[in-house]
Write a protein that holds these residues in place. Structure first.
Motif, PDB file in Angstrom:
ATOM      1  N   UNK A  53       0.819  -1.209   0.000  1.00 12.25           N
ATOM      2  CA  UNK A  53       0.000   0.000   0.000  1.00 12.25           C
ATOM      3  C   UNK A  53       0.854   1.260   0.000  1.00 12.25           C
ATOM      4  N   UNK A  54       1.941   1.240   0.749  1.00 11.75           N
ATOM      5  CA  UNK A  54       2.824   2.416   0.771  1.00 11.75           C
ATOM      6  C   UNK A  54       3.442   2.638  -0.613  1.00 11.75           C
ATOM      7  N   UNK A  55       3.867   1.551  -1.262  1.00 12.92           N
ATOM      8  CA  UNK A  55       4.462   1.674  -2.592  1.00 12.92           C
ATOM      9  C   UNK A  55       3.434   2.182  -3.600  1.00 12.92           C
ATOM     10  N   UNK A  56       2.205   1.678  -3.531  1.00 10.14           N
ATOM     11  CA  UNK A  56       1.163   2.109  -4.459  1.00 10.14           C
ATOM     12  C   UNK A  56       0.804   3.577  -4.227  1.00 10.14           C
ATOM     13  N   UNK A  57       0.655   3.973  -2.977  1.00 10.63           N
ATOM     14  CA  UNK A  57       0.321   5.368  -2.674  1.00 10.63           C
ATOM     15  C   UNK A  57       1.405   6.312  -3.197  1.00 10.63           C
ATOM     16  N   UNK A  58       2.669   5.916  -3.073  1.00  6.24           N
ATOM     17  CA  UNK A  58       3.746   6.771  -3.548  1.00  6.24           C
ATOM     18  C   UNK A  58       3.689   6.932  -5.064  1.00  6.24           C
ATOM     19  N   UNK A  59       3.384   5.869  -5.770  1.00  4.83           N
ATOM     20  CA  UNK A  59       3.301   5.946  -7.230  1.00  4.83           C
ATOM     21  C   UNK A  59       2.092   6.761  -7.673  1.00  4.83           C
ATOM     22  N   UNK A  60       0.984   6.642  -6.958  1.00  4.80           N
ATOM     23  CA  UNK A  60      -0.188   7.466  -7.275  1.00  4.80           C
ATOM     24  C   UNK A  60       0.076   8.934  -6.944  1.00  4.80           C
ATOM     25  N   UNK A  61       0.825   9.177  -5.874  1.00  2.30           N
ATOM     26  CA  UNK A  61       1.181  10.561  -5.515  1.00  2.30           C
ATOM     27  C   UNK A  61       2.083  11.172  -6.575  1.00  2.30           C
ATOM     28  N   UNK A  62       3.010  10.361  -7.148  1.00  5.65           N
ATOM     29  CA  UNK A  62       3.895  10.868  -8.192  1.00  5.65           C
ATOM     30  C   UNK A  62       3.105  11.310  -9.418  1.00  5.65           C
ATOM     31  N   UNK A  63       1.893  10.803  -9.577  1.00  2.74           N
ATOM     32  CA  UNK A  63       1.025  11.185 -10.702  1.00  2.74           C
ATOM     33  C   UNK A  63      -0.001  12.240 -10.278  1.00  2.74           C
ATOM     34  N   UNK A  64       0.187  12.789  -9.095  1.00  2.00           N
ATOM     35  CA  UNK A  64      -0.723  13.804  -8.545  1.00  2.00           C
ATOM     36  C   UNK A  64      -2.149  13.284  -8.416  1.00  2.00           C
ATOM     37  N   UNK A  65      -2.276  11.997  -8.136  1.00  4.14           N
ATOM     38  CA  UNK A  65      -3.586  11.393  -7.962  1.00  4.14           C
ATOM     39  C   UNK A  65      -3.898  11.094  -6.495  1.00  4.14           C
ATOM     40  N   UNK A  66      -2.873  11.013  -5.681  1.00  2.00           N
ATOM     41  CA  UNK A  66      -3.058  10.680  -4.261  1.00  2.00           C
ATOM     42  C   UNK A  66      -2.528  11.834  -3.426  1.00  2.00           C
ATOM     43  N   UNK A  67      -3.325  12.251  -2.475  1.00  2.00           N
ATOM     44  CA  UNK A  67      -2.927  13.321  -1.560  1.00  2.00           C
ATOM     45  C   UNK A  67      -3.049  12.827  -0.127  1.00  2.00           C
ATOM     46  N   UNK A  68      -2.133  13.211   0.675  1.00  2.00           N
ATOM     47  CA  UNK A  68      -2.145  12.796   2.072  1.00  2.00           C
ATOM     48  C   UNK A  68      -0.866  12.050   2.421  1.00  2.00           C
ATOM     49  N   UNK A  69      -0.814  11.595   3.649  1.00  2.00           N
ATOM     50  CA  UNK A  69       0.372  10.912   4.138  1.00  2.00           C
ATOM     51  C   UNK A  69       0.433   9.505   3.564  1.00  2.00           C
ATOM     52  N   UNK A  70       1.650   9.090   3.177  1.00  2.00           N
ATOM     53  CA  UNK A  70       1.854   7.730   2.674  1.00  2.00           C
ATOM     54  C   UNK A  70       1.940   6.778   3.865  1.00  2.00           C
ATOM     55  N   UNK A  71       0.985   5.871   3.940  1.00  2.00           N
ATOM     56  CA  UNK A  71       0.949   4.896   5.036  1.00  2.00           C
ATOM     57  C   UNK A  71       0.760   3.501   4.432  1.00  2.00           C
ATOM     58  N   UNK A  72       1.314   2.520   5.057  1.00  2.00           N
ATOM     59  CA  UNK A  72       1.227   1.171   4.505  1.00  2.00           C
ATOM     60  C   UNK A  72      -0.064   0.490   4.940  1.00  2.00           C
ATOM     61  N   UNK A  73      -1.183   1.081   4.509  1.00  2.00           N
ATOM     62  CA  UNK A  73      -2.484   0.480   4.771  1.00  2.00           C
ATOM     63  C   UNK A  73      -3.492   1.024   3.769  1.00  2.00           C
ATOM     64  N   UNK A  74      -4.491   0.235   3.519  1.00  2.00           N
ATOM     65  CA  UNK A  74      -5.525   0.631   2.573  1.00  2.00           C
ATOM     66  C   UNK A  74      -6.365   1.745   3.175  1.00  2.00           C
ATOM     67  N   UNK A  75      -6.717   2.750   2.340  1.00  2.00           N
ATOM     68  CA  UNK A  75      -7.639   3.796   2.779  1.00  2.00           C
ATOM     69  C   UNK A  75      -8.454   4.271   1.576  1.00  2.00           C
ATOM     70  N   UNK A  76      -9.489   5.023   1.848  1.00  2.00           N
ATOM     71  CA  UNK A  76     -10.396   5.466   0.779  1.00  2.00           C
ATOM     72  C   UNK A  76      -9.690   6.340  -0.240  1.00  2.00           C
ATOM     73  N   UNK A  77      -8.700   7.165   0.210  1.00  2.00           N
ATOM     74  CA  UNK A  77      -7.990   8.049  -0.726  1.00  2.00           C
ATOM     75  C   UNK A  77      -7.243   7.231  -1.785  1.00  2.00           C
ATOM     76  N   UNK A  78      -6.690   6.090  -1.366  1.00  2.00           N
ATOM     77  CA  UNK A  78      -5.962   5.229  -2.316  1.00  2.00           C
ATOM     78  C   UNK A  78      -6.921   4.672  -3.357  1.00  2.00           C
ATOM     79  N   UNK A  79      -8.089   4.217  -2.928  1.00  2.00           N
ATOM     80  CA  UNK A  79      -9.058   3.633  -3.858  1.00  2.00           C
ATOM     81  C   UNK A  79      -9.572   4.701  -4.818  1.00  2.00           C
ATOM     82  N   UNK A  80      -9.839   5.895  -4.307  1.00  2.00           N
ATOM     83  CA  UNK A  80     -10.312   6.971  -5.176  1.00  2.00           C
ATOM     84  C   UNK A  80      -9.260   7.362  -6.204  1.00  2.00           C
ATOM     85  N   UNK A  81      -7.987   7.377  -5.792  1.00  2.00           N
ATOM     86  CA  UNK A  81      -6.906   7.699  -6.723  1.00  2.00           C
ATOM     87  C   UNK A  81      -6.793   6.617  -7.800  1.00  2.00           C
ATOM     88  N   UNK A  82      -6.952   5.356  -7.399  1.00  2.00           N
ATOM     89  CA  UNK A  82      -6.899   4.267  -8.365  1.00  2.00           C
ATOM     90  C   UNK A  82      -8.055   4.367  -9.358  1.00  2.00           C
TER      91      UNK A  82
END
Length: 478
Positions: free
Chosen positions: A442-471
């Motif tokens: 999850x941390x790796x995925x969030x970082x890659x989504x953040x690099x595309x300006x799709x994920x905002x917030x702290x990178x944490x190694x757990x699933x959250x709604x922001x990650x799903x919305x970015x995906x």
């Protein structure tokens, strides 16, 4: 003390009889010879030598006879021919044993489609061993390909390398074109780089063999030394660069760096025209020293039975036919060999299905041992070059789980997830909505989504709604 006295008394009695009784002396001289003669007679009766006294048990005539029986048994399903071949093998004829090994060898299942016996790697090894020890190249090749291929369930690195090096040094193998068995040579090359093989490390010998298989367009070799070149040891890469320079494909330094120029040179070598391609079965699968029964010397560039040409066939089976083949390949060795052959010949759907069959993520019962590295190569190539969304999703699962020779890699799992989303895979989104991914993903995925300006917030190694919305946004379904 009583034991010593008894022994002394017996010795004295023997001495008395020896000097006093001529019949006693005669019995001592004759009986040992009679015993030896009796034992020799029993040995001859039990062993039942196949040849006449003073002549070798095997001959070119025997080899031709048993080769004919092999073809009738394996290609025509002739049960009587099989029984004759089996009888010859059990009587000790080494040619017959080699050909029985070929019948049981899963590597030849695609050729012997009417085989009266089911492919069995363990039984093949049992039949192959004696002729291989006597220097029969077909049997040596069979031992090598079964012992060094992890997918056959009989993996034994040291033993396989011992037979592999004997096969490669066998002058009969060179004379009768057995050394055009490119997949076998690929396994042998690894003996010179694996510290556990028992073979002195020699990167140059390994590189020379590897580049021979690249020149022959062996798909596994081409992908390993292009896609995976950066993962190879620097001394092996330097040796590859020296080999490529001798062939005229490379002009840079032999510094062990996996540069784009080195990869381009490997690709150029793979694209060089090879000799005519032939169907499986060219040459003798288990022939002996004489080479009798060969259908003619193999041509340079001719792959072995398990490695068809890399060019896709003119008319590939339908997706429905491939799916049916995939289902039966889990329990049928001949169908597994057919699916593998189609994959190696470049049929994309077959590559995907064969990768699923090999993947350690596949928990269904199957006869083929999992091979994470080979599954990865097929899936990554399909996801990258063919833009095949299901392959990207399957590769993400594979990297998240790891196993069967493939190290778990959350970063690569995240990369393949991003690729699957880019290719509009709804399957990957459904799996993201279930929190069944491993540590670090999850941390790796969030970082890659953040690099595309799709994920905002702290990178944490757990699933959250922001990650799903970015995906979902990357998929195009906000």
């Amino acid at each position: 003390m009583s034991g010593v006295l008894i022994g002394t008394d017996r010795l004295r009695a023997h001495a008395t009889l020896w000097y006093a009784d001529a019949r006693y002396r005669l019995a001592w001289l004759v009986l040992p010879q009679a015993a030896v003669a009796l034992l020799a007679g029993l040995a001859l009766a039990l062993l039942k030598p196949a040849g006449e006294w003073g002549k070798p048990a095997d001959s070119k005539e025997n080899e031709k006879l048993y080769l004919d029986l092999l073809d009738k048994a394996g290609k025509d399903g002739d049960r009587a021919a099989f029984e004759k071949l089996k009888a010859g093998a059990e009587a000790g004829d080494v040619s017959a044993r080699s050909f029985m090994g070929a019948l049981y060898n899963p590597e030849w299942a695609a050729l012997y489609v009417k085989n009266p016996v089911k492919p069995d790697a363990a039984k093949a090894l049992t039949y192959y061993q004696k002729p291989a020890d006597l220097g029969f190249p077909g049997a040596q090749r069979g031992m090598t390909e079964l012992l060094l291929n992890r997918g056959r369930g009989q993996y034994d690195l040291k033993r396989g390398c011992r037979y592999g090096l004997a096969f490669h040094a066998n002058p009969v193998a060179a004379r009768n074109a057995y050394l055009d068995s490119w997949s076998t040579l690929y396994w042998i090359a690894g003996c010179y780089t694996d510290a556990e093989s028992g073979v002195p490390r020699d990167p140059q010998k390994a590189a020379d063999l590897y580049m021979d298989t690249v020149a022959a367009k062996l798909p596994l070799a081409v992908s390993t030394f292009t896609d995976e070149l950066g993962r190879q040891p620097p001394d092996l890469v330097a040796a590859i660069q020296r080999n490529l320079a001798k062939r005229g494909f490379y002009t840079g330094p032999a510094d062990g760096s996996a540069t784009p120029q080195t990869r381009a040179a490997v690709q150029a070598l793979a694209g060089r025209a090879a000799g005519p391609q032939t169907n499986p079965g060219t040459g003798n699968p288990g022939a002996g020293n004489s080479g009798a029964g060969d259908s003619g010397p193999g041509k340079p560039g001719t792959p072995p039975p398990a490695t068809p040409p890399a060019t896709p066939p003119a008319s590939a089976p339908s997706v429905e036919a491939l799916m049916a083949l995939f289902k039966s390949a889990t329990t049928n060795a001949a169908d597994e060999a057919k699916l593998r052959s189609l994959a190696e010949s470049g049929v994309s759907v077959a590559q995907y299905l064969y990768a699923l069959l090999l993947s350690p993520a596949n928990t269904e019962q199957r006869i083929t041992a999992p091979d994470g590295l080979l599954a990865r190569r097929y899936l990554e190539r399909l996801a990258g070059e063919a833009s095949f969304a299901p392959a990207a999703a399957s590769a993400a699962f594979l990297f998240d789980i790891g196993g069967a020779g493939l190290q778990r890699d959350p970063g690569k799992a995240a990369d393949m997830t991003i690729r699957a989303l880019e290719l509009k895979s709804t399957e990957i989104l459904q799996n993201l909505e279930q929190d069944k991914w491993g540590v670090g993903f999850w941390a790796a995925l969030q970082q890659r989504l953040a690099d595309r300006n799709l994920y905002q917030g702290r990178v944490v190694d757990q699933r959250n709604d922001r990650t799903i919305q970015a995906a979902r946004r990357l998929l195009g379904n906000p």
